[in-house]
Write an enzyme that holds these catalytic residues in place. Structure first.
Site, short mmCIF file in Angstrom:
data_model
loop_
_atom_site.label_atom_id
_atom_site.label_comp_id
_atom_site.label_asym_id
_atom_site.label_seq_id
_atom_site.Cartn_x
_atom_site.Cartn_y
_atom_site.Cartn_z
N THR A 135 -7.53 3.74 -8.78
CA THR A 135 -7.46 5.20 -8.94
C THR A 135 -6.18 5.67 -9.62
O THR A 135 -6.06 6.85 -9.95
CB THR A 135 -7.56 5.90 -7.57
OG1 THR A 135 -6.51 5.40 -6.74
CG2 THR A 135 -8.90 5.65 -6.90
N ARG A 177 -9.67 7.44 -3.25
CA ARG A 177 -9.93 8.75 -3.86
C ARG A 177 -11.17 8.70 -4.77
O ARG A 177 -11.10 8.26 -5.91
CB ARG A 177 -8.69 9.21 -4.63
CG ARG A 177 -7.57 9.67 -3.69
CD ARG A 177 -6.28 9.89 -4.41
NE ARG A 177 -5.64 8.66 -4.84
CZ ARG A 177 -4.49 8.61 -5.51
NH1 ARG A 177 -3.86 9.72 -5.83
NH2 ARG A 177 -3.98 7.44 -5.86
N SER A 229 5.75 -8.55 -6.36
CA SER A 229 6.84 -7.70 -6.86
C SER A 229 8.11 -8.54 -6.89
O SER A 229 8.25 -9.50 -6.12
CB SER A 229 7.05 -6.51 -5.92
OG SER A 229 8.27 -5.85 -6.21
N TYR A 247 8.75 -3.82 2.69
CA TYR A 247 7.99 -3.86 1.43
C TYR A 247 8.21 -5.22 0.75
O TYR A 247 7.24 -5.90 0.38
CB TYR A 247 8.41 -2.73 0.50
CG TYR A 247 7.72 -2.83 -0.85
CD1 TYR A 247 6.34 -2.67 -0.95
CD2 TYR A 247 8.44 -3.11 -2.02
CE1 TYR A 247 5.68 -2.80 -2.17
CE2 TYR A 247 7.79 -3.23 -3.24
CZ TYR A 247 6.42 -3.08 -3.31
OH TYR A 247 5.77 -3.22 -4.51
N PRO A 249 6.09 -7.71 -10.90
CA PRO A 249 6.84 -6.82 -11.79
C PRO A 249 8.09 -6.25 -11.14
O PRO A 249 8.18 -6.14 -9.91
CB PRO A 249 5.85 -5.68 -12.09
CG PRO A 249 4.56 -6.08 -11.45
CD PRO A 249 4.90 -7.07 -10.37
N GLY A 250 9.01 -5.85 -12.00
CA GLY A 250 10.17 -5.07 -11.56
C GLY A 250 9.89 -3.60 -11.82
O GLY A 250 8.74 -3.14 -11.68
N LEU A 251 10.93 -2.88 -12.24
CA LEU A 251 10.83 -1.42 -12.42
C LEU A 251 9.71 -1.05 -13.38
O LEU A 251 9.70 -1.48 -14.52
CB LEU A 251 12.17 -0.90 -12.98
CG LEU A 251 12.30 0.61 -13.11
CD1 LEU A 251 12.51 1.25 -11.74
CD2 LEU A 251 13.46 0.95 -14.04
N GLY A 288 5.23 5.34 -14.89
CA GLY A 288 3.87 5.70 -15.26
C GLY A 288 2.83 5.47 -14.19
O GLY A 288 1.63 5.50 -14.45
N GLU A 303 2.05 6.05 -9.64
CA GLU A 303 2.40 6.94 -8.53
C GLU A 303 3.26 6.24 -7.48
O GLU A 303 3.52 6.79 -6.40
CB GLU A 303 1.10 7.47 -7.89
CG GLU A 303 0.31 8.32 -8.86
CD GLU A 303 -1.04 8.77 -8.31
OE1 GLU A 303 -1.40 8.37 -7.19
OE2 GLU A 303 -1.72 9.52 -9.02
N1 LIG Z 1 5.21 0.50 -9.87
C1 LIG Z 1 6.07 -0.46 -9.61
O1 LIG Z 1 7.26 -0.33 -9.92
C2 LIG Z 1 5.60 -1.74 -8.98
C3 LIG Z 1 6.43 -2.86 -9.12
C4 LIG Z 1 6.02 -4.06 -8.54
C5 LIG Z 1 4.83 -4.14 -7.88
N2 LIG Z 1 4.02 -3.04 -7.73
C6 LIG Z 1 2.77 -3.21 -7.01
O2 LIG Z 1 1.71 -2.98 -7.91
C7 LIG Z 1 0.57 -2.46 -7.21
C8 LIG Z 1 0.11 -1.18 -7.88
O3 LIG Z 1 1.17 -0.24 -7.84
P1 LIG Z 1 1.22 1.05 -8.76
O4 LIG Z 1 2.59 1.14 -9.30
O5 LIG Z 1 0.08 1.07 -9.69
O6 LIG Z 1 1.08 2.20 -7.64
P2 LIG Z 1 0.15 3.51 -7.54
O7 LIG Z 1 0.12 4.22 -8.86
O8 LIG Z 1 0.65 4.25 -6.35
O9 LIG Z 1 -1.30 2.93 -7.26
C9 LIG Z 1 -1.57 2.29 -6.04
C10 LIG Z 1 -3.06 2.08 -5.91
O10 LIG Z 1 -3.30 1.45 -4.64
C11 LIG Z 1 -4.33 2.15 -3.98
N3 LIG Z 1 -4.19 2.08 -2.52
C12 LIG Z 1 -3.09 2.32 -1.77
N4 LIG Z 1 -3.40 2.18 -0.45
C13 LIG Z 1 -4.73 1.85 -0.40
C14 LIG Z 1 -5.64 1.60 0.66
N5 LIG Z 1 -5.27 1.66 1.95
N6 LIG Z 1 -6.92 1.28 0.35
C15 LIG Z 1 -7.31 1.22 -0.93
N7 LIG Z 1 -6.52 1.46 -1.98
C16 LIG Z 1 -5.22 1.77 -1.71
C17 LIG Z 1 -4.23 3.59 -4.47
O11 LIG Z 1 -5.52 4.20 -4.37
P3 LIG Z 1 -5.91 5.38 -3.35
O12 LIG Z 1 -4.66 6.13 -3.01
O13 LIG Z 1 -6.92 6.19 -4.10
O14 LIG Z 1 -6.52 4.67 -2.18
C18 LIG Z 1 -3.84 3.39 -5.92
O15 LIG Z 1 -5.00 3.22 -6.70
C19 LIG Z 1 1.01 -2.30 -5.76
O16 LIG Z 1 0.60 -3.42 -5.03
C20 LIG Z 1 2.53 -2.26 -5.86
O17 LIG Z 1 3.15 -2.67 -4.67
C21 LIG Z 1 4.39 -1.84 -8.28
#
Ligand SMILES: NC(=O)c1ccc[n+]([C@@H]2O[C@H](COP(=O)([O-])OP(=O)(O)OC[C@H]3O[C@@H](n4cnc5c(N)ncnc54)[C@H](OP(=O)(O)O)[C@@H]3O)[C@@H](O)[C@H]2O)c1
Length: 250
Positions: A10, A34, A135, A148, A178-180, A183, A185
């Site tokens: 989403t 969502r 991560s 985390y 990934p790091g930082l 784009g 949420e």
């Molecule tokens: N952005 C970064 O800097 C970063 C860096 C390293 C690793 N990561 C990892 O990459 C992954 C994706 O992160 P992102 O940056 O794309 O974050 P994001 O934009 O917040 O997206 C997170 C996604 O996870 C879903 N989600 C969260 N809780 C959930 C639940 N209980 N059941 C089902 N879906 C759930 C959300 O969907 P709904 O809210 O619609 O359920 C959303 O689609 C995560 O595992 C995060 O830890 C992110």
């Protein structure tokens, strides 16, 4: 072309991964809580995208998912465990236990249960690929990374151990760390404050969800005898920060 399940489609990485993989000719099942976001993606991507409302912390629904998918979507060849979140940036002693539990339920238990749900069919066909979002927080400690980072260390080791158990099969497993990355949420969810979330990326040139989608696409392009165990990726503007010492003044 494969049927690919992407959790957390989403927003952020999951959305970008779904868009890229559909454009590359795959059929993608996208999950998330969502429904409106999933429906919008269906309108954008058409019949090659199947929306499935799913909370990965709902053990019953996760276990039932493989059988409740439409018949022609049930052979999931690639599972992308992407759904996840961080909550809070406080030190351990200042963090909320509820936030810790939510991260463990989502990032650890959710990944384990979704993987367990789709593993038997991959074993049966002796074919499959599991890619999980870790991560750099799973490798490098930082202040406020506490639970985390620990959840991401768990999934990286889970994928390594899966590889060991799956030796002798044609099933692959990889972690993308990934790091930082902007784009998405991620920081809005973590900080619960959109201004503070925007400030995280101020003056930086971070990774993008499209960079992560491109990495997934590259993994899928590799010949079936190649397994990339883990990919650690950072933007050029980021590097590991080193050790800290607490010195008392005389
Ligand atoms: N952005 C970064 O800097 C970063 C860096 C390293 C690793 N990561 C990892 O990459 C992954 C994706 O992160 P992102 O940056 O794309 O974050 P994001 O934009 O917040 O997206 C997170 C996604 O996870 C879903 N989600 C969260 N809780 C959930 C639940 N209980 N059941 C089902 N879906 C759930 C959300 O969907 P709904 O809210 O619609 O359920 C959303 O689609 C995560 O595992 C995060 O830890 C992110």
């Amino acid at each position: 072309m494969a049927v690919i399940l992407v959790t957390g489609a989403t927003a952020g990485f999951g959305r970008a991964i779904a868009v890229r993989l559909v454009k590359e000719g795959h059929r993608v099942i996208g999950t998330g809580r969502r429904a409106d976001r999933l429906d919008a993606l269906r309108r954008e991507l058409g019949d090659a995208f199947l929306p499935q409302v799913l909370d990965v912390t709902d053990a019953g629904k996760v276990a039932a998912l493989p059988e409740t998918l439409p018949a022609d979507w049930r052979k999931v060849e690639v599972l992308i465990n992407n759904a996840g979140l961080a909550l809070g940036v406080g030190k351990a002693q200042d963090s909320k236990l509820e936030d810790w539990k939510t991260m463990i339920d989502t990032n650890v238990t959710g990944v384990v249960e979704v993987t367990r749900a789709f593993l038997p069919q991959m074993i049966e066909r002796n074919h499959g690929y599991i890619i999980t979002l870790g991560s750099i927080a799973g490798t490098y400690p930082y202040v406020g990374g506490n639970v985390y980072g620990a959840t991401k260390a768990f999934v990286a080791q889970f994928m390594r151990n899966l590889r060991t158990d799956l030796l002798g099969t044609r099933i692959r497993a990889s972690t993308i760390e990934p790091g930082l990355c902007g784009g998405s949420e991620f920081s809005n969810v973590r900080l619960r404050d959109n201004q503070k979330a925007a400030d995280v990326y101020k003056g930086t040139d971070p990774l993008t969800p499209e960079d992560i989608a491109g990495t997934v696409s590259w993994l899928l392009s590799l010949p079936p005898h190649v397994n990339i165990n883990a990919i650690e990726m950072m933007p050029v503007c980021q590097a590991a920060g080193g050790l800290a010492v607490d010195r008392k003044s005389d």
